[in-house]
Design a protein around this motif. Sequence first.
Motif, PDB file in Angstrom:
ATOM      1  N   ARG A 112       0.819  -1.216   0.000  1.00  0.00           N
ATOM      2  CA  ARG A 112       0.000   0.000   0.000  1.00  0.00           C
ATOM      3  C   ARG A 112       0.858   1.272   0.000  1.00  0.00           C
ATOM      4  NH1 ARG A 112      -2.200  -0.004   4.887  1.00  0.00           N
ATOM      5  NH2 ARG A 112      -1.258  -2.003   5.443  1.00  0.00           N
ATOM      6  N   GLY A 113       2.151   1.164  -0.211  1.00  0.00           N
ATOM      7  CA  GLY A 113       3.008   2.347  -0.143  1.00  0.00           C
ATOM      8  C   GLY A 113       3.032   2.886   1.282  1.00  0.00           C
ATOM      9  N   PHE A 114       3.400   4.167   1.460  1.00  0.00           N
ATOM     10  CA  PHE A 114       3.330   4.696   2.822  1.00  0.00           C
ATOM     11  C   PHE A 114       2.891   6.145   2.799  1.00  0.00           C
ATOM     12  CE2 PHE A 114       6.935   7.540   3.538  1.00  0.00           C
ATOM     13  CZ  PHE A 114       7.686   7.313   2.405  1.00  0.00           C
ATOM     14  N   SER A 115       2.436   6.571   3.950  1.00  0.00           N
ATOM     15  CA  SER A 115       1.904   7.920   4.077  1.00  0.00           C
ATOM     16  C   SER A 115       2.064   8.360   5.535  1.00  0.00           C
ATOM     17  CB  SER A 115       0.423   7.901   3.685  1.00  0.00           C
ATOM     18  OG  SER A 115      -0.165   9.140   3.979  1.00  0.00           O
ATOM     19  N   PHE A 116       2.362   9.636   5.739  1.00  0.00           N
ATOM     20  CA  PHE A 116       2.417  10.155   7.111  1.00  0.00           C
ATOM     21  C   PHE A 116       1.141  10.930   7.409  1.00  0.00           C
ATOM     22  CE2 PHE A 116       7.060  10.091   6.000  1.00  0.00           C
ATOM     23  CZ  PHE A 116       7.439   9.144   6.933  1.00  0.00           C
ATOM     24  N   ALA A 117       0.655  10.815   8.636  1.00  0.00           N
ATOM     25  CA  ALA A 117      -0.477  11.645   9.065  1.00  0.00           C
ATOM     26  C   ALA A 117       0.101  12.876   9.752  1.00  0.00           C
ATOM     27  CB  ALA A 117      -1.365  10.865  10.029  1.00  0.00           C
ATOM     28  N   VAL A 118      -0.020  14.023   9.078  1.00  0.00           N
ATOM     29  CA  VAL A 118       0.637  15.227   9.575  1.00  0.00           C
ATOM     30  C   VAL A 118      -0.393  16.242  10.066  1.00  0.00           C
ATOM     31  CG1 VAL A 118       2.252  17.068   8.994  1.00  0.00           C
ATOM     32  CG2 VAL A 118       2.459  14.840   7.879  1.00  0.00           C
ATOM     33  N   PRO A 119      -0.283  16.675  11.314  1.00  0.00           N
ATOM     34  CA  PRO A 119      -1.206  17.692  11.830  1.00  0.00           C
ATOM     35  C   PRO A 119      -1.067  18.986  11.038  1.00  0.00           C
ATOM     36  CG  PRO A 119       0.028  16.671  13.614  1.00  0.00           C
ATOM     37  CD  PRO A 119       0.667  16.229  12.335  1.00  0.00           C
ATOM     38  N   SER A 120      -2.186  19.615  10.735  1.00  0.00           N
ATOM     39  CA  SER A 120      -2.142  20.890  10.018  1.00  0.00           C
ATOM     40  C   SER A 120      -1.800  22.012  10.981  1.00  0.00           C
ATOM     41  CB  SER A 120      -3.494  21.164   9.361  1.00  0.00           C
ATOM     42  OG  SER A 120      -3.635  22.549   9.159  1.00  0.00           O
ATOM     43  N   GLU A 141      -5.626  16.401  11.053  1.00  0.00           N
ATOM     44  CA  GLU A 141      -4.495  15.804  10.356  1.00  0.00           C
ATOM     45  C   GLU A 141      -4.768  15.654   8.873  1.00  0.00           C
ATOM     46  OE1 GLU A 141      -3.929  12.279  12.637  1.00  0.00           O
ATOM     47  OE2 GLU A 141      -2.551  13.266  14.031  1.00  0.00           O
ATOM     48  N   SER A 142      -3.714  15.770   8.098  1.00  0.00           N
ATOM     49  CA  SER A 142      -3.882  15.479   6.686  1.00  0.00           C
ATOM     50  C   SER A 142      -2.859  14.413   6.297  1.00  0.00           C
ATOM     51  CB  SER A 142      -3.714  16.752   5.847  1.00  0.00           C
ATOM     52  OG  SER A 142      -2.443  17.266   6.054  1.00  0.00           O
ATOM     53  N   ALA A 143      -3.209  13.633   5.291  1.00  0.00           N
ATOM     54  CA  ALA A 143      -2.315  12.561   4.871  1.00  0.00           C
ATOM     55  C   ALA A 143      -1.224  13.133   3.976  1.00  0.00           C
ATOM     56  CB  ALA A 143      -3.106  11.486   4.133  1.00  0.00           C
ATOM     57  N   ARG A 144      -0.037  12.588   4.094  1.00  0.00           N
ATOM     58  CA  ARG A 144       1.065  12.999   3.223  1.00  0.00           C
ATOM     59  C   ARG A 144       1.622  11.734   2.566  1.00  0.00           C
ATOM     60  NH1 ARG A 144       5.359  16.886   6.041  1.00  0.00           N
ATOM     61  NH2 ARG A 144       3.621  18.336   5.900  1.00  0.00           N
ATOM     62  N   PRO A 145       0.924  11.229   1.539  1.00  0.00           N
ATOM     63  CA  PRO A 145       1.349   9.970   0.918  1.00  0.00           C
ATOM     64  C   PRO A 145       2.562  10.168   0.006  1.00  0.00           C
ATOM     65  CG  PRO A 145      -0.601  10.830  -0.183  1.00  0.00           C
ATOM     66  CD  PRO A 145      -0.290  11.790   0.932  1.00  0.00           C
ATOM     67  N   PHE A 146       3.401   9.111  -0.039  1.00  0.00           N
ATOM     68  CA  PHE A 146       4.585   9.165  -0.892  1.00  0.00           C
ATOM     69  C   PHE A 146       4.178   8.996  -2.353  1.00  0.00           C
ATOM     70  CE2 PHE A 146       8.280   6.917  -2.849  1.00  0.00           C
ATOM     71  CZ  PHE A 146       9.167   7.976  -2.792  1.00  0.00           C
ATOM     72  N   ALA A 147       3.142   8.161  -2.565  1.00  0.00           N
ATOM     73  CA  ALA A 147       2.746   7.826  -3.932  1.00  0.00           C
ATOM     74  C   ALA A 147       1.758   8.837  -4.512  1.00  0.00           C
ATOM     75  CB  ALA A 147       2.154   6.416  -3.975  1.00  0.00           C
ATOM     76  N   ASN A 148       2.149  10.116  -4.434  1.00  0.00           N
ATOM     77  CA  ASN A 148       1.264  11.155  -4.951  1.00  0.00           C
ATOM     78  C   ASN A 148       2.181  12.291  -5.398  1.00  0.00           C
ATOM     79  OD1 ASN A 148      -0.243  13.612  -5.043  1.00  0.00           O
ATOM     80  ND2 ASN A 148      -1.859  12.622  -3.847  1.00  0.00           N
ATOM     81  N   ARG A 153       7.501  14.687  -2.622  1.00  0.00           N
ATOM     82  CA  ARG A 153       8.687  15.381  -2.146  1.00  0.00           C
ATOM     83  C   ARG A 153       8.618  15.614  -0.636  1.00  0.00           C
ATOM     84  NH1 ARG A 153      10.247  19.905  -1.543  1.00  0.00           N
ATOM     85  NH2 ARG A 153      12.487  20.017  -1.286  1.00  0.00           N
ATOM     86  N   LYS A 154       7.482  16.104  -0.194  1.00  0.00           N
ATOM     87  CA  LYS A 154       7.334  16.438   1.221  1.00  0.00           C
ATOM     88  C   LYS A 154       7.399  15.179   2.088  1.00  0.00           C
ATOM     89  CE  LYS A 154       5.712  20.565   3.248  1.00  0.00           C
ATOM     90  NZ  LYS A 154       4.663  21.547   3.449  1.00  0.00           N
ATOM     91  N   ALA A 155       6.846  14.069   1.580  1.00  0.00           N
ATOM     92  CA  ALA A 155       6.921  12.815   2.334  1.00  0.00           C
ATOM     93  C   ALA A 155       8.384  12.373   2.468  1.00  0.00           C
ATOM     94  CB  ALA A 155       6.086  11.740   1.645  1.00  0.00           C
ATOM     95  N   THR A 156       9.137  12.560   1.394  1.00  0.00           N
ATOM     96  CA  THR A 156      10.561  12.217   1.425  1.00  0.00           C
ATOM     97  C   THR A 156      11.304  13.079   2.443  1.00  0.00           C
ATOM     98  OG1 THR A 156      10.361  11.804  -0.944  1.00  0.00           O
ATOM     99  CG2 THR A 156      12.586  11.876  -0.032  1.00  0.00           C
TER     100      THR A 156
END
Lengths: 439, 439
Positions: A112-120, A141-148, A153-156
């Motif tokens: 499923r790839g990965f994603s961070f849940a980042v508080p706004s 929180e908003s999702a910060r998925p790598f596969a988007n 970039r921000k996930a990296t």
Amino acid sequence: MSEKKRRAGASTDGPASSSKKPRPSAAASYAESLRSKLRPDASILVTLRSLASASSASSSKSKAAAKSLADHDPSADPASSYIVVADQDSASVTSRINRLVLAAARSILSGRGFSFAVPSRAASNQVYLPDLDRIVLVRRESARPFANVATARKATVTARVLSLVHAVLRRGIHVTKRDLFYTDVKLFGDQSQSDAVLDDVSCMLGCTRSSLHVVASEKGVVVGRLVFADDGDRIDCTRMGVGGKAIPPNIDRVSGIESDALFILLVEKDAAFMRLAEDRFYNRFPCIILTAKGQPDVATRLFLRRLKLELKLPVLALVDSDPYGLKILSVYMCGSKNMSYDSANLTTPDIKWLGVRPSDLDKYRVPEQCRLPMTDHDIKVGKELLEEDFVKQNQGWVKELETMLRTRQKAEIQALSSFGFQYLTEVYLPLKLQQQDWI
Amino acid sequence: MSEKKRRAGASTDGPASSSKKPRPSAAASYAESLRSKLRPDASILVTLRSLASASSASSSKSKAAAKSLADHDPSADPASSYIVVADQDSASVTSRINRLVLAAARSILSGRGFSFAVPSRAASNQVYLPDLDRIVLVRRESARPFANVATARKATVTARVLSLVHAVLRRGIHVTKRDLFYTDVKLFGDQSQSDAVLDDVSCMLGCTRSSLHVVASEKGVVVGRLVFADDGDRIDCTRMGVGGKAIPPNIDRVSGIESDALFILLVEKDAAFMRLAEDRFYNRFPCIILTAKGQPDVATRLFLRRLKLELKLPVLALVDSDPYGLKILSVYMCGSKNMSYDSANLTTPDIKWLGVRPSDLDKYRVPEQCRLPMTDHDIKVGKELLEEDFVKQNQGWVKELETMLRTRQKAEIQALSSFGFQYLTEVYLPLKLQQQDWI
């Protein structure tokens, strides 16, 4: 010899004084007359002692120090409504990072790839809570998925910052934001990006930025009745000369705080600090004197908070009589907006505004020529402050601010020098303390 | 565990590292290979000891420390060609003021009014003397009569400043320029006027501004193998934690300087200072570490000069590899132009440029992404520096600056963090010291 006599004596040496005799005038002699109002120091010390014990009592009744989000609204689950970060030790931060990264790894392995849940941390999420008396961050929180494409970039960058923080904690060292940025300039592009993600990481891990061992540069200095250990070295702040002790950048290396002070004197500018240090004001009235030399930096705010929490002393503030002075107080008390998620750890509630207050200008008859007209920008900032909740809830402050805006005059602490260079330490502050003239 | 292994280890915790594996690359492994070049500390200390004793020997042979205008051109009378101010005690400054004022009074009584002879501090009067290696002020006085519409105001301001300085000295206190301004805002108008006249008064009296007890605000901090007294308080700078000791604003309250250091390390930025302090670099290589946190302030310059004069230690500078870093070195070494009359008391000649030098970028293979392109302004400043006498007389500096301008690249000290946060203290600086790589 009185200051007035000294100055008059000095003037007779200079021929120019003949052309200026009419000036050291009514205001100056009134200023001198205030000196006679001063009671003996012993009597002022009685006042200060009762202030200190009252502050200590109210602190232990949880008011200032222990006020937490849990007290705010017991019906709601605070963890779910607001982001609250706390100081964490290295082991705990490290294990939080490990958990986050393991979750990401599992997610990747499951395809499923990965994603961070980042508080706004957007401005719209920053609210002032009157009963907590500080700015906090609403949890959203908003999702910060790598596969988007939009967030890859921000996930990296987020993953990279997590890995760098992990490395810093493992080494047991502290680094600056600038150091962090330079470990991967190509990825971060510019420092504002790594800084922003560092704040994200703080929120994600629920720990303060100082727990991440990323420290701000220090500007603050301290002198007075305080002993503490800086990285194990015992520092006696009554023996720090006129220069004072530089406030350490890493608060977690500060320990063993001891003091026989009756209050903490928070000073906006280093010129006033120097006057107080040179006159060893803290020996006459036992106190701890500190300044961030202007806009408060994180290290000084953390240090003040620690002192207040551990020593339970009242904090009296000496700032310029202008909107900027009040703004500085607000940063110490309520935090700055862009670090609202960390407000609980950076703010010192219940600071008293000792001076220089707009009403002091007339009360102490500060000469007209030492007052400055407020600029349009000053007036704009002053009006904005009147709308701020933290000002509104203190009627005394509202009145002072209204006085400032009505008279359209401002003045620096240094304006008191017009009555003599030591008027600040010899008359103004002692009289303020004697009259308990703070709000 | 080596830094490289640590970092590699840390990376495996984070999934993002997979996308970046190719990067910790050739440059990083070369950087690590330099670690193996390091000889044991004992061997580096031998090098440093001989450097220290050489510096002490050359100092006592008058070179750096005692170089005075008298040495410059023995045939001319130095007092008549250049303005040279010196530190004076309060009694001497007071009596100089008295003499000046008595002369004015006599002149008035004889019906001729009064006038001050004020040295011109115009840019055209500021010259660099190569054999003194600093900027000095050519003596050219102009009259400032009171009975002249063009100068009446300035003569009044001058008399007022003389009278204020007299009062400060009588009280035995120190004040800031801002305090001075506020004693007579109506007359001074704005602070730049009282500041300018204060410099005039320094020149007229032939004494330094710190002798007038008008001090600058302090920014600098110091740690390391140094003990001194600040206003009578004994300060041991090996016991100042990570925060360090704030450098006192009033150098005349500094006394009892003692040290077992082998060199003084002058650092441009506080981030690097913090790294050195936290790693207690001075315990590995006995040294005194100080920084003014950017543009050097007067207090830090005075302090450095005192250390150099009394301890006769070599001074090694760690600055950014950009024109601004070199400019900062020039201020420490040759003084700033607007205080040229005081250059002898503010400057520390013979500072060695340790790093980060333009040639280091390739030598230490600083990754391309950690170098920054020079802006047009940088290039302009760099070209101007090439024309400066103080650069021209050091061929090594000229070459480095030419390298910088040719590559059009600059880098901060922090760029070394790309090899690990402690690369600066663990590899870069020890290797520099071992190889005596300063110019």
